[in-house]
Design a protein around this motif. Structure first.
Motif: not given
Length: 211
Positions: A59-62, A64-67, A72-76
């Motif tokens: 996923y692109p950011l920290s 600790m960033a808002p989800v 959509p990278w995290l869900d993927s």
């Protein structure tokens, strides 16, 4: 789906293995890199599987960033791990014989996945990571670990992962019935330490030798 089904394998072939170690690389890393760590682990007869992130990042950011800012990278990425677990189950490996090892961004992803899908796993090793989000949404974590051993290790300080988040993660996992061992190494650096691998061998893999 942003992250493709790109799994690298080593160790015992899946069809001959009774246990599997899933290894999740960090930001900028590769599946091959993280699998090299397995040479220091006491996992004879394990199959090893390492997913490869698209563009070497889950996923692109920290973390600790808002989800929503990591979608959509995290869900993927979470979906990819879910597909891998189902695939391993279908090949005769029950979840209680699946182990996870994640480093840095891979540790964060590992912890988020197993806590959202908590059940009796073989064990979890998360080196320098914590649960994901600006604020941890414990409403995402509905099931429990049934005494799965979880080893959390981190450095204090760490430029990417505040020790407070690791401590809070340990509390949440304990509340979800995980058997947590937490180790904080003063000025350990953003790296996987030999001492951490020794503890993992003892606590997660049951190796009786010195750590």
């Amino acid at each position: 789906m942003l992250h493709k089904k790109d799994f690298k394998y080593s160790g015992t072939p899946i069809e001959n293995a009774k246990k599997v170690l899933v290894m999740i690389h960090g930001r900028g890393g590769t599946a091959e890199d993280i699998m090299e760590v397995a040479t220091h682990l006491k996992i004879e007869n394990f199959a090893i599987v390492a997913p490869q992130a698209y563009n070497n990042s889950w996923y692109p950011l920290s973390f600790m960033a808002p989800v929503e800012q990591n979608q959509p990278w995290l869900d993927s990425a979470l979906e990819l791990l879910g597909e891998l677990e189902i695939e391993l189950n279908s090949k005769g490996i029950p979840s209680e014989n699946i182990y996870f090892f994640g480093f840095s961004q891979g540790a964060c992803l590992t912890l988020e996945y197993v806590t959202r899908n908590a059940k009796k796993y073989g064990g979890v090793i998360a080196i320098i990571g914590g649960l994901i989000g600006k604020n941890i949404n414990t409403g995402d974590y509905l099931t429990n670990f049934e005494q799965t051993p979880v080893y959390l290790a981190t450095s204090d300080p760490d430029a990417h992962v505040p020790v407070e988040r690791v401590n809070r993660t340990a509390e949440i996992l304990e509340n979800k019935n995980a058997r947590v061992k937490l180790a904080i190494y003063k000025d350990g650096g953003h790296a996987i330490l030999p001492e951490e691998l020794g503890v993992a061998n003892n606590f997660i893999f049951g190796y009786p030798g010195p750590s």
